[in-house]
Design a protein around this motif. Structure first.
Motif, PDB file in Angstrom:
ATOM      1  N   TYR A  65      -2.611 -56.355  39.858  1.00 20.14           N
ATOM      2  CA  TYR A  65      -3.724 -57.199  39.408  1.00 20.14           C
ATOM      3  C   TYR A  65      -4.027 -58.323  40.399  1.00 20.14           C
ATOM      4  N   VAL A  66      -2.998 -58.889  41.024  1.00 15.39           N
ATOM      5  CA  VAL A  66      -3.220 -59.941  42.026  1.00 15.39           C
ATOM      6  C   VAL A  66      -3.995 -59.383  43.213  1.00 15.39           C
ATOM      7  N   VAL A  67      -3.597 -58.197  43.669  1.00 15.12           N
ATOM      8  CA  VAL A  67      -4.307 -57.572  44.793  1.00 15.12           C
ATOM      9  C   VAL A  67      -5.754 -57.282  44.408  1.00 15.12           C
ATOM     10  N   LEU A  73     -12.442 -61.343  44.885  1.00  9.82           N
ATOM     11  CA  LEU A  73     -12.820 -62.659  45.422  1.00  9.82           C
ATOM     12  C   LEU A  73     -13.348 -62.539  46.842  1.00  9.82           C
ATOM     13  N   ASP A  74     -12.738 -61.673  47.615  1.00 10.12           N
ATOM     14  CA  ASP A  74     -13.227 -61.451  48.980  1.00 10.12           C
ATOM     15  C   ASP A  74     -14.632 -60.860  48.967  1.00 10.12           C
ATOM     16  N   ARG A  75     -14.904 -59.963  47.996  1.00 12.52           N
ATOM     17  CA  ARG A  75     -16.242 -59.367  47.901  1.00 12.52           C
ATOM     18  C   ARG A  75     -17.281 -60.404  47.502  1.00 12.52           C
ATOM     19  N   ILE A  76     -16.870 -61.376  46.642  1.00 13.22           N
ATOM     20  CA  ILE A  76     -17.793 -62.434  46.230  1.00 13.22           C
ATOM     21  C   ILE A  76     -18.108 -63.364  47.386  1.00 13.22           C
ATOM     22  N   GLN A  79     -12.862 -67.349  50.686  1.00 15.32           N
ATOM     23  CA  GLN A  79     -11.928 -67.186  51.802  1.00 15.32           C
ATOM     24  C   GLN A  79     -10.538 -66.910  51.230  1.00 15.32           C
ATOM     25  N   THR A  80     -10.197 -65.658  51.122  1.00 16.36           N
ATOM     26  CA  THR A  80      -8.923 -65.290  50.479  1.00 16.36           C
ATOM     27  C   THR A  80      -7.710 -65.608  51.340  1.00 16.36           C
ATOM     28  N   SER A  81      -7.911 -65.805  52.625  1.00 23.34           N
ATOM     29  CA  SER A  81      -6.768 -66.116  53.501  1.00 23.34           C
ATOM     30  C   SER A  81      -6.111 -67.425  53.090  1.00 23.34           C
ATOM     31  N   SER A  82      -6.923 -68.422  52.755  1.00 20.97           N
ATOM     32  CA  SER A  82      -6.369 -69.710  52.324  1.00 20.97           C
ATOM     33  C   SER A  82      -5.715 -69.575  50.956  1.00 20.97           C
TER      34      SER A  82
END
Length: 271
Positions: A65-67, A73-76, A79-82
């Motif tokens: 679920y986290v992945v 969120l990345d598609r929206i 910045q998922t890296s942070s």
């Protein structure tokens, strides 16, 4: 006209973005359910303790679920890296704050995988001896012979020697007693074996690994030490032990064998 064209373009972009997000959510949900179904079926088919299966299912569910959330969120446009960096920092802080709990957790996982004992076994571990009531992920519940329930951290158990007294079905009782040098060895051995014969619950060959045994074990300064070894079922260990202890004194008396003890002889001299 130009404003109308810009609005049309903006609506088209937003619409396509919303549709893309919805499709991503649906795709992630479907893939997550497929992965979880395959993983859960695999775990259920493996010969693993149910406690460990439940724990593994929860971990897999959280990871999947986290992945999925990170992909959405990345598609929206986040910045998922942070966000990943923040999760990593929080995980490290949690691990540092919960070192003892994590040690018990990994200890519990090792116990459930290696299976040095099962629920219902009589064991000696962590300085405690008793019957295992429950093997949890953090603690193991043991019921002692005097009916005390003790919870031992799994980290403690996994680091110490574990003695499982139930795996073989029967246990050996060993009792050492002393007798006077005045008592012949054969008479003393006969008294010990008579005590064994009078005790119910003692196993003989082939039920036991060996026949009842009574021999001299050492010579002391004022007495001879004898050792008696017999076998009994795990469930009757203590009743047989105490019955045999009492019968030894009874048959020593019947055969005239003196059981030695520390005493002081005082001789009065007349002047």
């Amino acid at each position: 006209m130009e404003n109308s064209a810009v609005m049309t373009t903006l609506v088209t972009v937003l619409s396509s973005n919303i549709v893309g997000v919805i499709l991503t959510i649906v795709f992630c949900y479907i893939v997550a359910q497929i992965i979880l179904k395959i993983a859960f079926r695999t775990l259920d088919a493996m010969p693993i303790e149910m406690t460990l299966v439940k724990f593994a299912k929860n971990v897999i569910r959280i990871v999947v679920y986290v992945v999925a959330v990170l992909i959405i969120l990345d598609r929206i446009g986040f910045q998922t890296s942070s966000l990943v960096a923040l999760v990593s920092v929080l995980s490290a802080a949690f691990a540092l704050a919960a070192q003892n709990s994590l040690a018990n957790l990994f200890g519990g996982i090792l116990l459930l995988i290696n299976k040095p004992f099962l629920v219902g076994d009589y064991i000696s571990a962590g300085g405690v001896e008793g019957t295992v009531l429950e093997i949890g992920l953090l603690n193991t519940q043991i019921n002692t012979y005097d009916n005390k329930r003790i919870s031992i951290p799994n980290g403690t158990i996994s680091e110490e020697t574990i003695t499982n007294l139930s795996t073989e079905g029967c246990r050996r009782i060993e009792i050492k007693v002393t007798a006077s040098y005045d008592a012949p060895i054969e008479v003393t051995k006969k008294a010990l074996l008579d005590a064994v014969d009078a005790t119910n619950g003692i196993l003989t060959v082939p039920e036991a690994p060996a026949a009842p045994f009574a021999r001299v074990s050492s010579y002391g300064e004022s007495s001879i030490e004898y050792v008696v070894r017999v076998w009994t079922n795990n469930a009757t260990y203590w009743p047989v032990y105490f019955d045999l202890m009492e019968n030894i004194k009874v048959y020593f008396d019947k055969n005239g064998v003196e059981m030695t003890y520390n005493h002081l002889n005082v001789h009065m001299m007349e002047k």
